[in-house]
Design a protein around this motif. Structure first.
Motif, mmCIF file in Angstrom:
data_model
loop_
_atom_site.group_PDB
_atom_site.id
_atom_site.type_symbol
_atom_site.label_atom_id
_atom_site.label_comp_id
_atom_site.label_asym_id
_atom_site.label_seq_id
_atom_site.Cartn_x
_atom_site.Cartn_y
_atom_site.Cartn_z
ATOM 1 N N PRO A 53 0.827 -1.206 0.000
ATOM 2 C CA PRO A 53 0.000 0.000 0.000
ATOM 3 C C PRO A 53 0.858 1.252 0.000
ATOM 4 C CG PRO A 53 -0.820 -1.578 1.602
ATOM 5 C CD PRO A 53 0.472 -2.124 1.096
ATOM 6 N N ASP A 54 0.465 2.188 -0.839
ATOM 7 C CA ASP A 54 1.203 3.440 -0.962
ATOM 8 C C ASP A 54 0.886 4.326 0.231
ATOM 9 O OD1 ASP A 54 2.568 5.650 -1.738
ATOM 10 O OD2 ASP A 54 1.638 5.821 -3.724
ATOM 11 N N ARG A 55 1.862 4.556 1.101
ATOM 12 C CA ARG A 55 1.674 5.393 2.279
ATOM 13 C C ARG A 55 2.350 6.746 2.102
ATOM 14 N NH1 ARG A 55 -2.284 2.958 4.361
ATOM 15 N NH2 ARG A 55 -1.934 4.024 6.352
ATOM 16 N N SER A 56 2.538 7.172 0.863
ATOM 17 C CA SER A 56 3.218 8.436 0.612
ATOM 18 C C SER A 56 2.263 9.601 0.771
ATOM 19 C CB SER A 56 3.826 8.447 -0.797
ATOM 20 O OG SER A 56 2.804 8.502 -1.779
ATOM 21 N N LEU A 57 2.843 10.785 0.941
ATOM 22 C CA LEU A 57 2.056 12.004 1.062
ATOM 23 C C LEU A 57 1.284 12.272 -0.218
ATOM 24 C CD1 LEU A 57 1.814 13.894 3.461
ATOM 25 C CD2 LEU A 57 3.478 15.408 2.387
ATOM 26 N N ASP A 58 1.878 11.902 -1.347
ATOM 27 C CA ASP A 58 1.207 12.104 -2.632
ATOM 28 C C ASP A 58 -0.045 11.221 -2.727
ATOM 29 O OD1 ASP A 58 1.225 13.351 -5.266
ATOM 30 O OD2 ASP A 58 1.612 11.331 -6.032
ATOM 31 N N ALA A 59 0.045 9.967 -2.263
ATOM 32 C CA ALA A 59 -1.123 9.077 -2.270
ATOM 33 C C ALA A 59 -2.211 9.591 -1.329
ATOM 34 C CB ALA A 59 -0.701 7.661 -1.867
ATOM 35 N N LEU A 60 -1.803 10.153 -0.192
ATOM 36 C CA LEU A 60 -2.770 10.721 0.743
ATOM 37 C C LEU A 60 -3.515 11.883 0.102
ATOM 38 C CD1 LEU A 60 -4.054 10.967 3.550
ATOM 39 C CD2 LEU A 60 -2.081 12.345 4.247
ATOM 40 N N ARG A 61 -2.810 12.727 -0.600
ATOM 41 C CA ARG A 61 -3.451 13.869 -1.263
ATOM 42 C C ARG A 61 -4.445 13.387 -2.308
ATOM 43 N NH1 ARG A 61 1.065 18.125 -3.050
ATOM 44 N NH2 ARG A 61 -0.757 18.771 -4.239
#
Length: 432
Positions: A53-61
């Motif tokens: 799972p992508d837990r990056s800030l970009d994925a959150l945005r």
């Protein structure tokens, strides 16, 4: 004299945003299970699993942007820009894109400031000459490098929201401690009064006490009270419970186009919040079972993932029983959530015996043995099966018969309702 002129306040999207409602919408994204270790290959099933799972800030945005679109909180102009349509004014298009980017950054910052999320890795500056903004720019690369994680406050809030949804879906239900058939003297009157006996809490029933005295001596002043006149209220005996939640994290829990593990995690968080706020004398522990079994802290539950594992039910029951035997509670129970048959077994020498083809008699015998040991230890097993194969139905019925527990054949939509009702009501009924 100095004067100050105030202009009318025009709220922006951030001021009108309900942060808690947004977090509720992001629950599936924040708790997504995924496969531990990325994609895998199996000789029987072929390629399965996706990247971590992508837990990056970009994925959150991107997840926040999707939630804003689904909830209708973006302006029509912003939606048109997201669809690639132009307003006819290049400057206006650029302003809308900038407003969207700033809004997403402000929401992320607010989630961090409110204590729901934190950042676990600082951004690293890219090498070479790169533009600051735009695709492939420094800002986008930095956002992809920064990882976020849920804080304890964030995990507790998701548990609260899940519990609220579950209670709303099952209708009105009064909170309280677990009810049993035994009566004892207490503070809250819930049954007929009884004569006072030495050792009872002196929760005096004044009306009944005076009535006894008047019946004995008649109406007069002063009223002469004797020891035998004393009547005390009775209340239902309140018991404490120790619960182990066993979560199956074998490969099948997110295969076949359905994520069954994330709803199970939500239920665990809801139970945690319920116990902490309404049943402070209770305990809840979480055990993951797969090729083997291990206990995980509740704080790590949000990050738990499934993997390319089989189902070692016997090992999970063994660990759960060991945990519960150390708990001094009136009731001890196991809530087991699974979607498959037992397919693995830990042998005496520590090696893992695996057989995914049908119900292996050797594995079944060991599993039933652990179920019987739980029954002898006074531990009830309630099984929540996320599948309806005939062989699995017979297996679960056998488990219920051995431990005199309950079995529910449910799905991801009703799993939480069944578990919550079972936990609060403590009804006992055989599954035939």
């Amino acid at each position: 004299m100095k004067y100050t002129t105030y202009s009318r306040f025009v709220p922006g999207l951030l001021e009108t945003l309900n942060l808690q409602a947004l977090l509720d919408q992001l629950a599936d994204f924040l708790l997504q299970s995924g496969f531990a270790g990325g994609p895998h290959s199996n000789p029987f099933w072929g390629e399965f699993g996706e990247d971590d799972p992508d837990r990056s800030l970009d994925a959150l945005r991107q997840a926040i942007l999707q939630a804003l679109m689904e909830s209708g909180q973006l302006t029509p102009e912003m939606l048109n820009v997201l669809r690639g349509e132009s307003t006819g004014d290049a400057q206006r298009d650029a302003d809308l894109q900038r407003q969207l980017a700033e809004l997403l950054d402000q929401i992320v910052q607010k989630l961090i400031e409110e204590g729901y999320l934190n950042l676990t890795q600082a951004p690293q500056l890219p090498a070479g000459q790169q533009p600051l903004f735009g695709p492939g720019g420094m800002a986008q690369e930095a956002a992809q490098q920064v990882q976020f994680s849920l804080t304890e406050k964030g995990i507790d809030f998701l548990g609260y929201r899940t519990l609220k949804h579950l209670l709303g879906s099952i209708g009105k239900s009064s909170f309280g401690a677990h009810e049993t058939e035994h009566l004892a003297t207490g503070i809250e009157a819930e049954a007929a009064s009884k004569p006072y006996e030495y050792g009872d809490m002196l929760n005096l029933d004044v009306n009944a006490t005076l009535s006894h005295a008047l019946e004995r001596e008649g109406l007069g002043v002063p009223i002469n009270l004797e020891y035998g006149d004393l009547m005390v209220h009775q209340a239902e005996y309140r018991s404490s419970s120790a619960t182990v939640l066993m979560l199956d994290c074998s490969h099948s829990m997110i295969l076949y186009g359905e994520d069954r593990f994330t709803p199970a995690k939500k239920v665990a968080l809801a139970l945690t919040h319920l116990i902490r706020t309404q049943f402070p004398g209770d305990t809840l522990r979480v055990v993951l079972f797969h090729d083997t079994a291990e206990e995980i802290p509740l704080g790590q539950l949000a990050h738990a993932q499934v993997g390319p594992y089989h189902t070692n039910t016997a090992e999970g029951l063994k660990l759960a029983r060991r945990i519960l035997m150390g708990q001094r509670k009136d009731m001890r129970q196991i809530i087991m959530i699974t979607d498959g048959k037992p397919s693995a077994l830990t042998q005496p020498d520590g090696r893992i015996y695996v057989n995914s083809m049908g119900l292996d008699p050797h594995i079944l015998q060991a599993t039933y043995r652990e179920v019987a040991l739980c029954r002898r230890s006074g531990i009830m097993i309630n099984t929540f099966m996320l599948a309806r194969d005939r062989s699995l139905v017979e297996f679960v019925k056998k488990v219920s018969a051995i431990c005199r527990g309950k079995a529910y054949f449910t799905n991801t939509m009703t799993l939480g309702q069944f578990i919550l009702m079972d936990f609060m009501r403590r009804k006992t009924r055989r599954v035939s």
